[in-house]
Design an enzyme around this catalytic site. Structure first.
Site, short mmCIF file in Angstrom:
data_model
loop_
_atom_site.label_atom_id
_atom_site.label_comp_id
_atom_site.label_asym_id
_atom_site.label_seq_id
_atom_site.Cartn_x
_atom_site.Cartn_y
_atom_site.Cartn_z
N ASP A 1 0.83 -1.21 0.00
CA ASP A 1 0.00 0.00 0.00
C ASP A 1 0.86 1.25 0.00
OD1 ASP A 1 -2.42 -1.39 0.08
OD2 ASP A 1 -2.26 -1.66 2.24
N ASN B 1 -4.94 8.69 1.71
CA ASN B 1 -5.45 8.14 2.99
C ASN B 1 -5.95 9.21 3.93
OD1 ASN B 1 -5.07 5.42 2.61
ND2 ASN B 1 -3.08 5.34 3.62
N THR C 1 -9.18 2.54 6.73
CA THR C 1 -8.60 1.29 7.22
C THR C 1 -7.13 1.43 7.60
OG1 THR C 1 -8.35 0.75 4.88
CG2 THR C 1 -10.15 -0.34 6.06
N ALA C 2 -6.57 2.63 7.45
CA ALA C 2 -5.15 2.84 7.75
C ALA C 2 -5.00 3.46 9.15
CB ALA C 2 -4.53 3.70 6.64
N ASN D 1 -6.39 5.87 10.60
CA ASN D 1 -7.70 6.12 11.20
C ASN D 1 -8.19 4.94 12.03
OD1 ASN D 1 -10.55 7.42 11.21
ND2 ASN D 1 -10.91 5.44 10.24
N ALA E 1 -5.44 11.06 20.87
CA ALA E 1 -5.19 11.30 22.30
C ALA E 1 -5.76 12.63 22.79
CB ALA E 1 -3.69 11.20 22.60
P1 NAP Z 1 4.12 1.50 6.78
O1 NAP Z 1 5.24 1.73 7.71
O2 NAP Z 1 4.23 0.38 5.80
O3 NAP Z 1 2.84 1.25 7.74
C1 NAP Z 1 1.52 1.48 7.36
C2 NAP Z 1 0.69 0.20 7.33
O4 NAP Z 1 -0.62 0.59 6.90
C3 NAP Z 1 1.19 -0.82 6.31
O5 NAP Z 1 0.87 -2.10 6.76
C4 NAP Z 1 0.38 -0.45 5.06
O6 NAP Z 1 0.23 -1.53 4.14
C5 NAP Z 1 -0.94 -0.11 5.69
N1 NAP Z 1 -1.82 0.77 4.90
C6 NAP Z 1 -1.51 1.89 4.17
N2 NAP Z 1 -2.62 2.39 3.62
C7 NAP Z 1 -3.64 1.59 3.99
C8 NAP Z 1 -5.04 1.59 3.73
N3 NAP Z 1 -5.61 2.54 2.98
N4 NAP Z 1 -5.80 0.62 4.29
C9 NAP Z 1 -5.25 -0.33 5.06
N5 NAP Z 1 -3.94 -0.39 5.35
C10 NAP Z 1 -3.15 0.57 4.81
O7 NAP Z 1 3.83 2.91 6.01
P2 NAP Z 1 3.30 3.17 4.52
O8 NAP Z 1 3.14 1.87 3.81
O9 NAP Z 1 4.15 4.23 3.94
O10 NAP Z 1 1.85 3.78 4.78
C11 NAP Z 1 1.62 5.13 5.15
C12 NAP Z 1 0.38 5.12 5.99
O11 NAP Z 1 0.70 4.59 7.27
C13 NAP Z 1 -0.23 6.46 6.32
O12 NAP Z 1 -1.04 6.95 5.27
C14 NAP Z 1 -1.03 6.12 7.57
O13 NAP Z 1 -2.37 5.76 7.24
C15 NAP Z 1 -0.37 4.88 8.13
N6 NAP Z 1 0.08 5.09 9.50
C16 NAP Z 1 -0.40 4.23 10.45
C17 NAP Z 1 -0.09 4.40 11.79
C18 NAP Z 1 -0.69 3.46 12.78
O14 NAP Z 1 -1.38 2.53 12.37
N7 NAP Z 1 -0.47 3.69 14.07
C19 NAP Z 1 0.75 5.43 12.17
C20 NAP Z 1 1.25 6.28 11.18
C21 NAP Z 1 0.90 6.10 9.85
P3 NAP Z 1 1.51 -2.18 3.37
O15 NAP Z 1 2.12 -3.10 4.40
O16 NAP Z 1 0.91 -2.95 2.24
O17 NAP Z 1 2.41 -1.05 2.96
#
Ligand code: NAP
Ligand code: MN
Length: 267
Positions: free
Chosen positions: A51, A124, A164-165, A167, A188
């Site tokens: 993603d 996202n 689903t990310a 959020n 928070a």
């Molecule tokens: P990453 O370090 O790989 O971690 C993000 C995770 O979220 C990965 O498992 C990614 O899938 C998954 N993901 C991304 N977009 C998604 C979606 N629309 N629906 C479901 N899962 C999704 O970072 P990245 O791949 O660069 O992704 C950036 C995203 O990380 C940001 O847009 C934000 O949404 C998310 N994020 C999450 C947290 C948290 O969950 N606490 C904190 C900060 C940011 P893949 O493994 O296939 O890449």
């Protein structure tokens, strides 16, 4: 009929090797690979990675209108439709036209500082946080009418695609992308006699505007994070956030169902 393909791949060994395999297979078809992306002259973008790779593609090519299909070599692959071992099925179904398009809108933020405005669009989410570990103190309006004063780590404003990310990790709701709305989720939030705000997500219809204004001069240094990319701002006057008109078009095959995908990736 001949189709023009552009391939976007991340730099993992697995993705690079899948790209090689894919290119070999495409040589035997009417699908021609071009090394430059031309917006008006490309029929399909194939994105190899997770993603995160798709998010990078969307930023780099500024929400391309060309249909995109993802081959998942990442960890989760919620956007990605094809498993590497299913490339032959993909080529067959694509040539038969047996797919539909899932359109996903992004979220746009206009950041106003010293009378100058910068724009960021994310697929996202847009996240507004303080500098380093500082909490934020923000006045929040919906369509220019004041709603609440928010104090806490920040706000996550997600599109349906982003639900689903980050959020979801914040306790927000999963949204079927056929619903076009903005989800505003507190990160928070402080809850005490000094500070009080909504503790759950709120949902806004697609045309509404969310505005955040720093409560005082001490609160004007903010970071704006769009799909994981970050910009730091000083002297922020206001940030306005909308559901974007920009969207991407993902290819989904006939067995795709949103809630089945959610089930397979989250439960
Ligand atoms: P990453 O370090 O790989 O971690 C993000 C995770 O979220 C990965 O498992 C990614 O899938 C998954 N993901 C991304 N977009 C998604 C979606 N629309 N629906 C479901 N899962 C999704 O970072 P990245 O791949 O660069 O992704 C950036 C995203 O990380 C940001 O847009 C934000 O949404 C998310 N994020 C999450 C947290 C948290 O969950 N606490 C904190 C900060 C940011 P893949 O493994 O296939 O890449
Ligand atoms: Mn990732």
């Amino acid at each position: 009929m001949e189709k023009r393909i552009f391939i976007y791949t991340n730099n993992t060994e697995m993705s690079q090797s899948i790209e090689k395999t894919l290119r070999k297979k495409l040589l035997k078809t009417d699908l021609r690979v071009f090394d430059e992306y031309e917006a008006d002259n490309t029929d399909l973008i194939i994105c190899i990675g997770g993603d995160g790779t798709l998010l990078r593609l969307v930023q780099e090519y500024n929400f391309p209108k060309t249909p995109i299909v993802g081959i998942n070599t990442g960890h989760l692959g919620f956007f990605q439709e094809i498993l590497p071992e299913k490339i032959d099925d993909f080529i067959f179904l694509y040539n038969q036209g047996k797919y539909s398009i899932q359109s996903l809108n992004g979220v746009t933020a206009y950041v106003k500082t010293n009378g100058c405005t910068k724009k960021h669009t994310a697929l996202n989410e847009i996240t507004v946080k303080g500098l380093m570990t500082h909490p934020v103190h923000l006045n929040i309006s919906i369509n220019n009418s004041f709603i609440e004063r928010f104090s806490g780590d920040g706000l996550c404003i997600a599109s349906p695609a982003g639900s689903t990310a980050y959020n979801y990790a914040l306790g927000g709701s999963i949204v079927d992308p056929r619903l076009n709305l903005l989800q505003v989720t507190p990160i928070a939030p402080m809850q005490n006699v000094a500070y009080r705000s909504f503790t759950s997500s709120i949902l806004l219809p697609s045309n509404d505007k969310l505005t955040v204004i720093p409560c005082s001069a001490n609160d004007t240094t903010l970071t704006v994070i769009y799909d994981g990319m970050m910009s730091e701002y000083e002297n922020v006057e206001e940030i306005s956030i909308y559901l974007s008109r920009k969207k991407i078009n993902l290819i989904r095959f006939d067995d795709y169902q949103f809630w089945e995908k959610v089930k397979s990736k989250f439960l």
